[in-house]
Design an enzyme around this catalytic site. Structure first.
Site, PDB file in Angstrom:
ATOM      1  N   HIS A  33      -1.387   1.124  -4.455  1.00  0.00           N
ATOM      2  CA  HIS A  33      -1.928   2.458  -4.261  1.00  0.00           C
ATOM      3  C   HIS A  33      -0.778   3.518  -4.788  1.00  0.00           C
ATOM      4  CE1 HIS A  33      -3.747   1.634  -0.288  1.00  0.00           C
ATOM      5  NE2 HIS A  33      -4.700   1.277  -1.324  1.00  0.00           N
ATOM      6  N   GLN A  42       0.884  -1.168   0.068  1.00  0.00           N
ATOM      7  CA  GLN A  42      -0.100   0.080   0.102  1.00  0.00           C
ATOM      8  C   GLN A  42       0.959   1.086   0.008  1.00  0.00           C
ATOM      9  OE1 GLN A  42      -3.811  -0.768   2.807  1.00  0.00           O
ATOM     10  NE2 GLN A  42      -2.107  -1.831   3.698  1.00  0.00           N
TER      11      GLN A  42
HETATM   12  N1  APR Z   1       6.598  -2.330  12.741  1.00  0.00           N
HETATM   13  C1  APR Z   1       5.500  -2.787  12.488  1.00  0.00           C
HETATM   14  N2  APR Z   1       4.443  -2.214  12.569  1.00  0.00           N
HETATM   15  C2  APR Z   1       4.466  -0.919  12.896  1.00  0.00           C
HETATM   16  C3  APR Z   1       5.388  -0.010  13.334  1.00  0.00           C
HETATM   17  C4  APR Z   1       6.691  -0.726  13.293  1.00  0.00           C
HETATM   18  N3  APR Z   1       7.650  -0.373  13.450  1.00  0.00           N
HETATM   19  N4  APR Z   1       5.108   1.038  13.450  1.00  0.00           N
HETATM   20  C5  APR Z   1       3.675   0.909  13.346  1.00  0.00           C
HETATM   21  N5  APR Z   1       3.277  -0.143  12.980  1.00  0.00           N
HETATM   22  C6  APR Z   1       1.846  -0.454  12.618  1.00  0.00           C
HETATM   23  C7  APR Z   1       0.729   0.503  13.058  1.00  0.00           C
HETATM   24  O1  APR Z   1       0.487  -0.173  14.805  1.00  0.00           O
HETATM   25  C8  APR Z   1      -0.389   0.203  12.439  1.00  0.00           C
HETATM   26  O2  APR Z   1      -1.110  -0.865  12.490  1.00  0.00           O
HETATM   27  O3  APR Z   1       1.743  -0.135  11.054  1.00  0.00           O
HETATM   28  C9  APR Z   1       0.238   0.175  11.018  1.00  0.00           C
HETATM   29  C10 APR Z   1       0.214   1.663  10.207  1.00  0.00           C
HETATM   30  O4  APR Z   1      -1.052   1.825   9.900  1.00  0.00           O
HETATM   31  P1  APR Z   1      -1.615   2.964   9.033  1.00  0.00           P
HETATM   32  O5  APR Z   1      -1.105   4.240   9.544  1.00  0.00           O
HETATM   33  O6  APR Z   1      -3.234   3.088   9.083  1.00  0.00           O
HETATM   34  O7  APR Z   1      -1.202   2.697   7.535  1.00  0.00           O
HETATM   35  P2  APR Z   1      -1.795   1.917   6.532  1.00  0.00           P
HETATM   36  O8  APR Z   1      -2.284   0.513   7.328  1.00  0.00           O
HETATM   37  O9  APR Z   1      -0.522   1.493   5.407  1.00  0.00           O
HETATM   38  O10 APR Z   1      -2.791   2.723   5.736  1.00  0.00           O
HETATM   39  C11 APR Z   1      -3.593   2.014   4.601  1.00  0.00           C
HETATM   40  O11 APR Z   1      -4.443   4.292   4.275  1.00  0.00           O
HETATM   41  O12 APR Z   1      -4.209   6.504   4.084  1.00  0.00           O
HETATM   42  C12 APR Z   1      -4.360   5.378   3.483  1.00  0.00           C
HETATM   43  O13 APR Z   1      -3.318   5.378   1.266  1.00  0.00           O
HETATM   44  C13 APR Z   1      -2.847   5.222   2.446  1.00  0.00           C
HETATM   45  O14 APR Z   1      -1.790   3.253   1.938  1.00  0.00           O
HETATM   46  C14 APR Z   1      -2.315   3.908   3.035  1.00  0.00           C
HETATM   47  C15 APR Z   1      -3.765   3.342   3.702  1.00  0.00           C
END
Ligand code: APR
Ligand code: ZN
Length: 245
Positions: free
Chosen positions: A117, A99
């Site tokens: 994405h 993503q």
């Molecule tokens: N190691 C593993 N996981 C982690 C770490 C780490 N060091 N730091 C944070 N996380 C986890 C968080 O706990 C959370 O569950 O990564 C996840 C990030 O979630 P989001 O911020 O929601 O990102 P993501 O899931 O990629 O978002 C999906 O939403 O806004 C849109 O297009 C955007 O691609 C993105 C999509």
């Protein structure tokens, strides 16, 4: 019994990644307390309507994120490298569906990679669809080299309300995999958040590797929690031992 023991080395693996895998490389996630959506409203910077209403603001938002990605010191971390290594040694083949719009998987060695994405390093013309690599900062006064339209150049990134890319290829990979791994994603955004159900429906073993439980945690056969550089590297080491059996 771990999912590692349940699968055969000849089983294809599909891996979904989200912003969490890039966090330890220095890039922000979206929904952590210090995340991108704590500082910007999605409606202002990540929708086609926002681009039509205020292209300068939208292009500026992505110009900042692109410069952060290319900043010195933002490098693939051990989790990206472990996935690159997994692809090299796993007999059944590996497909990474990310993503993320950064280039850290490529730089970490992943080759069979789908950016559902889009990619921050690529630019698309909203009129003719032409895609250009590596244009750098964008502004509304720029002209499309392909169709000569002005003000239509945008990041080749999927905005809210737009269709993710390569869904046919992703669904075919999910239908065929023996193991589905989800790394660093909160399970907030579909269709990615539904991939675990898709994989399970086709009989795959499923594992979540994340800092904390995602919204879809209960759908996985197994879960390991901690920083990606620890849990992903550890899990890939177990797959390496399994491939050698
Ligand atoms: N190691 C593993 N996981 C982690 C770490 C780490 N060091 N730091 C944070 N996380 C986890 C968080 O706990 C959370 O569950 O990564 C996840 C990030 O979630 P989001 O911020 O929601 O990102 P993501 O899931 O990629 O978002 C999906 O939403 O806004 C849109 O297009 C955007 O691609 C993105 C999509
Ligand atoms: Zn054009």
């Amino acid at each position: 019994m771990s999912v590692v023991d349940q699968i055969s080395p000849s089983d294809p693996i599909v891996i979904l990644t989200g912003a969490g895998i890039s966090k330890e490389s220095g890039l922000h996630t979206f929904r952590d307390p210090d995340g991108i959506w704590a500082k910007h409203r999605i409606e202002d910077v990540a929708t086609p309507e926002a681009f039509a209403r205020d292209p300068e603001k939208v292009l500026g938002f992505y110009n900042v994120r692109r410069s952060q990605m290319t900043e010195s010191g933002v490098e693939p971390n051990a989790a990206h490298a472990a996935l690159g290594e997994l692809e090299a040694f796993w007999p059944g083949g590996v497909t990474v569906v990310t993503q993320n719009i950064d280039d850290l998987h490529e730089r970490g060695g992943s080759k069979n990679l789908i950016h559902m994405h889009g990619e921050l390093s690529r630019t698309r013309c909203n009129d003719c669809g032409a895609i250009v690599d590596g244009l750098g900062d964008l502004d509304p006064g720029m002209t499309c080299d392909n169709c000569s339209a002005v003000g239509t150049l945008r990041p080749h990134v999927v905005w809210f309300g737009e269709m993710p890319l390569e869904m046919d290829r992703i669904l075919a990979a999910l239908a065929d995999c023996g193991l589905f791994m989800s790394i660093g994603t909160s399970g907030n955004v579909y269709p990615a958040a539904g991939f675990v159900q898709e994989a399970r429906a086709h009989g795959a073993a499923t594992v979540e590797l994340n800092l904390e439980e995602s919204l879809g945690a209960s759908a996985f056969h197994e879960a390991r929690y901690g920083p990606a550089t620890e849990v992903v590297t550890g899990f890939v080491a177990e797959l390496k031992a399994r491939a050698a059996q």
